[in-house]
Design a protein around this motif. Structure first.
Motif, mmCIF file in Angstrom:
data_model
loop_
_atom_site.group_PDB
_atom_site.id
_atom_site.type_symbol
_atom_site.label_atom_id
_atom_site.label_comp_id
_atom_site.label_asym_id
_atom_site.label_seq_id
_atom_site.Cartn_x
_atom_site.Cartn_y
_atom_site.Cartn_z
ATOM 1 N N GLU A 181 60.846 30.859 37.790
ATOM 2 C CA GLU A 181 61.456 30.071 36.717
ATOM 3 C C GLU A 181 62.565 30.831 35.998
ATOM 4 O OE1 GLU A 181 58.028 29.086 34.437
ATOM 5 O OE2 GLU A 181 57.304 27.592 35.889
ATOM 6 N N ARG A 236 57.065 24.634 39.696
ATOM 7 C CA ARG A 236 55.637 24.791 40.016
ATOM 8 C C ARG A 236 55.151 23.723 41.004
ATOM 9 N NH1 ARG A 236 51.403 27.526 37.300
ATOM 10 N NH2 ARG A 236 52.962 28.146 35.749
ATOM 11 N N THR A 277 53.960 31.897 29.287
ATOM 12 C CA THR A 277 54.930 31.046 29.974
ATOM 13 C C THR A 277 56.278 31.224 29.300
ATOM 14 O OG1 THR A 277 54.596 29.133 28.535
ATOM 15 C CG2 THR A 277 53.149 29.342 30.477
ATOM 16 N N HIS A 284 54.950 32.083 39.402
ATOM 17 C CA HIS A 284 55.815 31.004 38.919
ATOM 18 C C HIS A 284 56.793 31.469 37.841
ATOM 19 C CE1 HIS A 284 53.781 28.127 41.382
ATOM 20 N NE2 HIS A 284 52.623 28.309 40.783
ATOM 21 N N PHE A 319 48.130 31.118 43.583
ATOM 22 C CA PHE A 319 49.285 31.801 43.003
ATOM 23 C C PHE A 319 48.832 32.748 41.896
ATOM 24 C CE2 PHE A 319 50.667 27.677 44.562
ATOM 25 C CZ PHE A 319 51.772 28.014 45.331
ATOM 26 N N GLU A 369 60.785 22.907 35.090
ATOM 27 C CA GLU A 369 59.396 22.463 35.103
ATOM 28 C C GLU A 369 58.980 21.883 36.449
ATOM 29 O OE1 GLU A 369 61.470 19.522 32.262
ATOM 30 O OE2 GLU A 369 62.065 21.277 33.418
ATOM 31 N N CYS A 410 56.544 24.367 44.418
ATOM 32 C CA CYS A 410 55.881 25.509 45.072
ATOM 33 C C CYS A 410 54.549 25.082 45.675
ATOM 34 C CB CYS A 410 55.653 26.627 44.059
ATOM 35 S SG CYS A 410 57.141 27.527 43.579
ATOM 36 N N ILE A 411 53.767 24.366 44.896
ATOM 37 C CA ILE A 411 52.451 23.933 45.376
ATOM 38 C C ILE A 411 52.600 23.081 46.634
ATOM 39 C CG2 ILE A 411 50.440 22.508 44.808
ATOM 40 C CD1 ILE A 411 50.868 23.401 41.866
ATOM 41 N N SER A 454 49.407 34.978 38.428
ATOM 42 C CA SER A 454 49.985 34.535 37.156
ATOM 43 C C SER A 454 51.442 34.926 36.998
ATOM 44 C CB SER A 454 49.174 35.114 35.992
ATOM 45 O OG SER A 454 49.173 36.534 36.050
#
Length: 464
Positions: free
Chosen positions: A330, A300, A415, A326, A321, A297, A303-304, A323
């Motif tokens: 993951e 993300r 997700t 991420h 980003f 978790e 990455c940002i 869809s």
């Protein structure tokens, strides 16, 4: 317990299941929690990370009639205040509660006076927030700190953050790479040398121990320090005095030590390759950094943070980003942890160039191949193509697969968490149907414990 705590003039609320207690903790604000281990719908220790991740986490006191050494270790490593076994006396419970409340009040007062500078330290998962809490404690103290974790988990970043938030922040943060130096060079690098002390010593040199006077000395990969040097460094650590190579006079240095390693120092002690007395000195405080695969978790927010940093560095406009970006990350194991993630992100940003959006296509091909293979193995249970004589897949199992995976590649992926939940719910429904609601058979087929099975039924609103 509720009666006792009320008589002690404290407000008290109680819950008889893990689910109810977990809900109360999220909705309320408590100073102390008495937590049992074996509850009707699960193990109390399972919610420890969630409790510790709260903005103002309460002190947790484990009170259990089914204590075990492994459970006690897990609880204490998870940050509990105390671990009590039933039956505990009223006096013992009262004293423990009083101490925990006093500590919590003092801790809250300290935290109110201090805002940590966590520049570059990124994470939102419960497991990393435990490490953040320990970082905060280390920053407030002047004790030696040992930071452990796999390569690339951010040990040096944590060390520099401790220094930047300590009372020594105006002095130097000095890094020593124990793995990158030979024994003779390490001694000269740490303590310095006098001119002519050895071949090539053409001038006096100040050692890094002296350079860290008043500041922080960071020993990276301390597990690589030669055994022959460990005894001498232990004396430096105890006395804060040392002698440069080739000198007869001792010097002093008031440094704060932070050490890091990706090795198991306790195992090295057992093998005789690391001194136990040095280990005890190093780990006055111990912070363990979990691998990235244990905190997906956090991918993300990492990455940002990193992509924003890279765009500024390369003078590019901010990137968004796709869809698929991420979820692809993951599904990777990240053997190189955060360092590997940051390198991958830099390659993706460079590949994307002036494009405004990062997609999975911008990720390195080798990473995408590994993610695709792992996804296929999960979907097929790791099964290979069956031999001709192999039995056909049972129809109910085939139907489960079709229901879950039908058209999955023709639409936007959910997700990973939602996908797992869907698969788990479908499996449970089919399990109950095939076993005709027979609980012993269900537990035998699924290999679930009774408490875990009931907690899953509650989670998905299913009934037998």
């Amino acid at each position: 317990m509720e009666s006792l705590i009320t008589r002690l003039t404290h407000s008290c609320a109680s819950a008889h299941t893990l689910d109810a207690g977990h809900r109360m903790i999220r909705e309320g604000n408590y100073d102390v929690i008495f937590l049992d281990v074996r509850l009707p719908d699960g193990n109390g220790l399972d919610i420890l990370p969630d409790i510790m991740a709260l903005p103002d986490p309460p002190e947790v006191i484990i009170l259990t009639g089914k204590g075990d050494p492994d459970g006690a270790e897990l609880a204490i490593r998870g940050g509990v205040w105390d671990y009590l076994l039933k039956p505990s006396s009223i006096r013992e419970i009262s004293l423990t509660l009083g101490r925990a409340l006093k500590y919590h009040e003092e801790k809250r007062g300290r935290d109110a006076d201090r805002n940590l500078d966590l520049n570059g330290v990124v994470g939102e998962s419960p497991i990393i927030k435990v490490s953040f809490n320990l970082l905060s404690q280390a920053a407030r103290s002047d004790s030696n700190v040992l930071i452990t974790g796999e390569t690339g988990t951010g040990k040096e970043l944590f060390a520099s953050t401790i220094h930047a938030n300590s009372k020594r922040k105006e002095a130097k943060f000095v890094v020593v790479d124990c793995a990158g130096l030979t024994e003779s060079l390490l001694e000269s690098t740490l303590y310095g040398h006098r001119k002519g002390a050895f071949t090539g010593a053409q001038a006096d040199r100040i050692g890094l121990v002296k350079l860290a006077d008043g500041g922080t000395l960071f020993l990276d990969e301390v597990g690589e320090m030669p055994l022959s040097m460990q005894k001498a460094f232990l004396r430096v650590l105890q006395e804060r005095t040392f002698r440069p190579v080739g000198d007869t006079r001792e010097q002093t240095s008031n440094f704060r030590l932070v050490a890091a390693t990706n090795r198991d120092l306790e195992e090295m002690v057992e093998k005789g390759t690391f001194r136990s007395d040095l280990l005890y000195r190093l780990k006055t405080m111990h912070i363990h950094l979990p691998p990235l695969k244990d905190r997906p978790e956090d991918i993300r927010p990492l990455c940002i943070y990193r992509v924003h940093q890279l765009c500024r560095q390369y003078g590019m406009p901010p990137k968004s980003f796709g869809s698929d970006f991420h979820p692809a990350l993951e599904n990777y194991d990240w053997p190189g942890n955060v360092r590997e993630l940051f390198n991958i992100l830099e390659r993706a940003v460079v590949t994307a160039g002036n494009e405004k959006t990062l997609y999975a296509m911008h990720l390195p091909r080798e990473l995408r191949v590994q993610v695709a293979k792992a996804q296929i193995e999960r979907m097929t249970g790791g099964a290979r193509q069956p031999e001709p004589e192999a039995a056909p897949i049972p129809e109910p199992v085939r139907k489960i697969g079709q229901d879950i995976f039908e058209d999955i590649f023709e639409q936007e992926l959910p997700t990973l968490r939602d996908f797992k939940s869907t698969a788990e719910k479908v499996y449970l429904g089919e399990l109950i149907r095939q076993c005709d609601g027979d609980l012993p058979r269900i537990l035998e087929v699924s290999k679930l414990s009774r408490s875990h099975f009931y907690s899953l039924l509650k989670k998905y609103g299913l009934t037998l």
